[in-house]
Design an enzyme around this catalytic site. Structure first.
Site, PDB file in Angstrom:
ATOM      1  N   HIS A 118     -69.782  31.475 -38.960  1.00  0.00           N
ATOM      2  CA  HIS A 118     -69.705  30.253 -37.900  1.00  0.00           C
ATOM      3  C   HIS A 118     -68.350  29.773 -38.323  1.00  0.00           C
ATOM      4  O   HIS A 118     -68.074  28.996 -39.191  1.00  0.00           O
ATOM      5  CB  HIS A 118     -70.857  29.573 -37.942  1.00  0.00           C
ATOM      6  CG  HIS A 118     -72.107  30.015 -37.701  1.00  0.00           C
ATOM      7  ND1 HIS A 118     -72.537  30.308 -36.185  1.00  0.00           N
ATOM      8  CD2 HIS A 118     -73.311  30.538 -38.464  1.00  0.00           C
ATOM      9  CE1 HIS A 118     -73.842  30.954 -36.147  1.00  0.00           C
ATOM     10  NE2 HIS A 118     -73.929  31.222 -37.500  1.00  0.00           N
TER      11      HIS A 118
ATOM     12  N   ASN B  83     -71.963  30.974 -31.028  1.00  0.00           N
ATOM     13  CA  ASN B  83     -72.587  29.655 -30.739  1.00  0.00           C
ATOM     14  C   ASN B  83     -71.648  28.364 -30.773  1.00  0.00           C
ATOM     15  O   ASN B  83     -71.950  27.529 -31.506  1.00  0.00           O
ATOM     16  CB  ASN B  83     -73.956  29.629 -31.521  1.00  0.00           C
ATOM     17  CG  ASN B  83     -73.709  29.226 -33.062  1.00  0.00           C
ATOM     18  OD1 ASN B  83     -72.598  29.698 -33.597  1.00  0.00           O
ATOM     19  ND2 ASN B  83     -74.596  28.669 -33.727  1.00  0.00           N
TER      20      ASN B  83
ATOM     21  N   ASP C 234     -73.418  34.136 -43.319  1.00  0.00           N
ATOM     22  CA  ASP C 234     -74.006  33.094 -42.269  1.00  0.00           C
ATOM     23  C   ASP C 234     -73.432  31.665 -42.616  1.00  0.00           C
ATOM     24  O   ASP C 234     -73.992  30.701 -42.810  1.00  0.00           O
ATOM     25  CB  ASP C 234     -75.440  32.937 -42.517  1.00  0.00           C
ATOM     26  CG  ASP C 234     -75.979  32.111 -41.321  1.00  0.00           C
ATOM     27  OD1 ASP C 234     -75.428  31.984 -40.327  1.00  0.00           O
ATOM     28  OD2 ASP C 234     -77.321  31.877 -41.044  1.00  0.00           O
TER      29      ASP C 234
END
Lengths: 306, 426
Positions: B59, B91, B304
């Protein structure tokens, strides 16, 4: 001990000291002037992020009877509703020189976080679905004064254990003090691994009628109507039929057994008026004892216990 | 004409020491006693050369939360962690659900020039789980998206999931699923089990992950498409994957360093730095995940990496955002967990993720003619993780204060150093 965050913070000696001190404090209530000078000049902040009339008033009365200065800080109408973080609130209280912060918060663990940001003592007055250690202390005090002991008692805690901070603190403290606890409720409201999570030897039953004949204490937990919408049980009526305490069920108890409830009650749901108003019921005494126990906790944390 | 580098005495994937000459973006020669006039010499005595690591699950927060991370700061963190390519999750805000947004992220990655940033596209518009995003437009954009994921959210609707799996076959796409049945995790805060019961935090049951993986492998088999399972966290999920692979279903899976190393007992401090989704599980789950990684039931270690601003972590557990940093510590955690099994590490952290993502320039062991994407690791070094020293813009590492093995000494992207002497070059 600097903070009281969990029932697990109390070993048997400390818990007994608090209960003994509470008994001393109780004598103050019988005097014409219900006040001791012990905490004169000390500041106790009641930091309440949830509505709680009885717990807040109980702590306020306890602090005032010990002559402490009391500041009530409620989430409504304060900077909290403007989005201030718990940390900033903590630093503000710190800057004001709070000696103790009594905190009620909807999030489990908030008092633990608070304790990392303030120098004063933090007392957990209920955090989410986690714990409420002073409730367990006042319950233990009530059992001891009614039944003369705690060790060896069989205590049935009945109802929504999953969402109950009262149940968690009671399991911990009663385990420490040598009582046997059976948690009773529908399987949907019994948390996973509860038999081992808090105190070894904690038992679970789904059958209230089977537990009652051997119970010395029955502690009924408040069941919120909203749980129905989440399918924890089909209807209030079915819940009351299977897990509510009514007159016929109460008569299955041994003669000496007492009935407790932390309040506020849902009369007709988990407990009928006949039971709540019976001589076995200790519900009003629990409120009285709450003040004495909280006086003892404040007194010991703020000066009396090194 | 770019500078040439002569790496002296590196153990390629843990083998015998050899010299590597990097020239014009590729590994020009591999051998002993190499000489190259004008090449800059890098002493790699005692170091291990690995193909540049590839992260399938990063991310980078840009666009939208540049206060937590940017493509540039995340790229720098990645390079320092030994990575030469990262796949940026969708996202962001706005969500990477159009060709425009994925091209923006891809371009920012090129401008930073520290790792190859390969955008992942959202499966559904706004990650809302209702309507397919324009997957084909993202695939044919300059970003050449091949992996699609609503990560953070599960594609919970089985019909939509089936359609997504089918649709991406037209351009060899793959759906990376965040496996979490949302109806089973309403209000969930941590792994459902003894610790959650003690802490009074709402549980996130293992079955919420396992049920979605079971459904999805059956769907992938039914439409004969490729499924990738993000951040597998439970022993039960491993069993479902084992069964699916034995049946020949085209499924791959990743595990994070933290799920290989930390357990739910970390929550006992109520410090949200340990809050992550899926949550930290039990020691038995950790053991099963480690075994699955060795057995190949789990194909990939993916970080992650989830940077969060301080205020989103310095608060009550329930109000904190889930996620933890990973790029700068992943290799050390893996060395701690599996030891110096270099071929396994190269496979799970570079070759397999590059294959899954279709990154043909990455995941290739250093050899003549291969793009010079590689990293040099000092296996003898130990370091204590100091959040303040991380290149990420955020500080939410769960490893603060821990001493872990291994240190990335240098990283090369197409023959150019992005890290030298353990420091970012730019």
């Amino acid at each position: 001990m600097r903070h009281l965050l969990s029932g697990a913070d109390l070993d048997a000696d400390t818990a007994t000291l608090i209960l003994d001190t509470a008994a001393e404090m109780a004598t103050v209530a019988g005097r014409e002037v219900k006040k001791l000078p012990a905490l004169r000049g000390r500041t106790v902040v009641n930091l309440f992020y949830e509505d709680s009339t009885r717990t807040r008033i109980s702590f306020e009365a306890a602090a005032k009877r010990l002559s402490a200065d009391v500041i009530n800080f409620s989430a409504k109408g304060s900077s909290v509703s403007k989005g201030e973080s718990l940390k900033d609130t903590a630093l503000t209280l710190q800057a004001m020189g709070a000696d103790a912060v009594v905190v009620r918060h909807p999030a489990a663990g908030a008092p633990h976080r608070l304790a990392t940001w303030v120098d004063g003592s933090v007392i957990n007055a209920g955090d989410g679905t986690h714990e409420h250690p002073t409730q367990a202390l006042l319950d233990a005090y009530t059992m001891r004064s009614r039944l003369g002991r705690i060790a060896g008692l069989h205590v049935a805690v009945v109802g929504d254990v999953l969402h109950s901070r009262v149940a968690r603190s009671n399991v911990l403290l009663l385990g420490t003090l040598g009582a046997k606890v059976t948690l009773v409720g529908p399987p949907t409201l019994i948390p996973v691994d509860i038999g081992t999570a808090l105190a070894p030897g904690t038992e679970v039953s789904y059958d209230l009628d089977a537990v009652l004949p051997t119970a010395d204490v029955v502690m009924m937990l408040r069941v919120q109507w909203e749980r129905m919408a989440d399918s924890y049980f089909p209807s209030a009526r079915e819940y009351a039929r299977r897990y509510g305490l009514d007159g016929p069920r109460m008569r299955r108890l041994p003669d000496h057994a007492i009935v407790m409830h932390p309040g506020p009650m849902n009369r007709g749901m988990e407990i009928t008026p006949e039971v709540a108003d019976s001589p076995r019921s200790t519900i009003v005494e629990q409120v009285t004892n709450g003040v004495s126990v909280r006086m003892a906790v404040l007194y010991l944390l703020l000066g009396g216990m090194t | 004409m770019t500078e040439s580098y002569l790496i002296r005495g590196a153990r390629v994937v843990g083998g015998e020491p050899a010299d590597l000459l990097l020239r014009d973006g590729v590994v020009a020669e591999v051998g002993r006693g190499l000489t190259a006039a004008g090449a800059r010499v890098v002493d790699a005595d005692g170091l291990v050369a690995l193909p540049g690591l590839v992260d399938l699950h990063t991310h980078l927060r840009e666009p939208g939360r540049e206060d937590a991370e940017t493509v540039e700061t995340g790229s720098r963190a990645a390079a320092l962690g030994g990575y030469t390519a990262v796949c940026a999750m969708a996202n962001t805000s706005p969500v990477a659900d159009t060709a425009g947004v994925v091209e923006q992220v891809w371009r920012l990655g090129r401008e930073a020039g520290l790792v190859d940033v390969q955008p992942i596209g959202a499966v559904t518009v706004g990650l809302a789980g209702e309507q397919l995003a324009e997957l084909g437009a993202m695939a044919t954009s300059a970003a050449r998206v091949r992996i699609f994921s609503d990560d953070g959210n599960c594609v919970a609707d089985p019909r939509l999931m089936r359609r997504a799996l089918e649709y991406v076959k037209a351009f060899d796409g793959i759906i990376a699923q965040h496996a979490e049945e949302p109806r089973l995790t309403v209000g969930a805060q941590m792994h459902e089990g003894e610790v959650a019961t003690r802490l009074g935090l709402t549980g996130w049951p293992a079955v919420a992950e396992e049920a979605i993986i079971a459904r999805d492998v059956l769907l992938a088999g039914h439409v004969d498409s490729r499924l990738h399972v993000c951040h597998v966290s439970t022993a039960g999920s491993v069993e479902v994957l084992r069964h699916a692979k034995a049946r020949g279903i085209r499924v791959t899976a990743e595990v994070t360093p933290h799920h290989l190393f930390l357990t739910d007992e970390r929550a006992e401090s109520y410090d949200p730095v340990f809050k992550v989704n899926p949550p930290l599980r039990t020691a038995a789950d950790v053991a099963a995940l480690r075994q699955a990684l060795v057995d190949g039931i789990i194909d990939v270690v993916a970080t992650d990496h989830a940077p969060h601003a301080l205020e989103d972590k310095e608060c009550e557990w329930a109000y904190a955002r889930p996620g933890m940093l990973g790029l700068e510590t992943a290799l050390s955690v893996l060395l701690e967990v599996v030891g110096e099994r270099w071929d396994l590490i190269a496979e799970r952290m570079s070759r397999a993720p590059a294959r899954i993502a279709g990154l043909t320039e990455h995941g290739r062991d250093p050899a003549p003619g291969v793009p010079a994407n590689l990293t040099l690791v000092d296996p003898a070094a130990r370091r204590t993780v100091d959040p303040g020293e991380l290149a990420s813009r955020s500080r939410n590492t769960p490893y603060a204060g821990m001493t872990l093995p291994g240190r990335v000494v240098a990283t090369f992207l197409r023959g150019e150093p992005t890290v030298l002497d353990g420091k970012a070059v730019k």
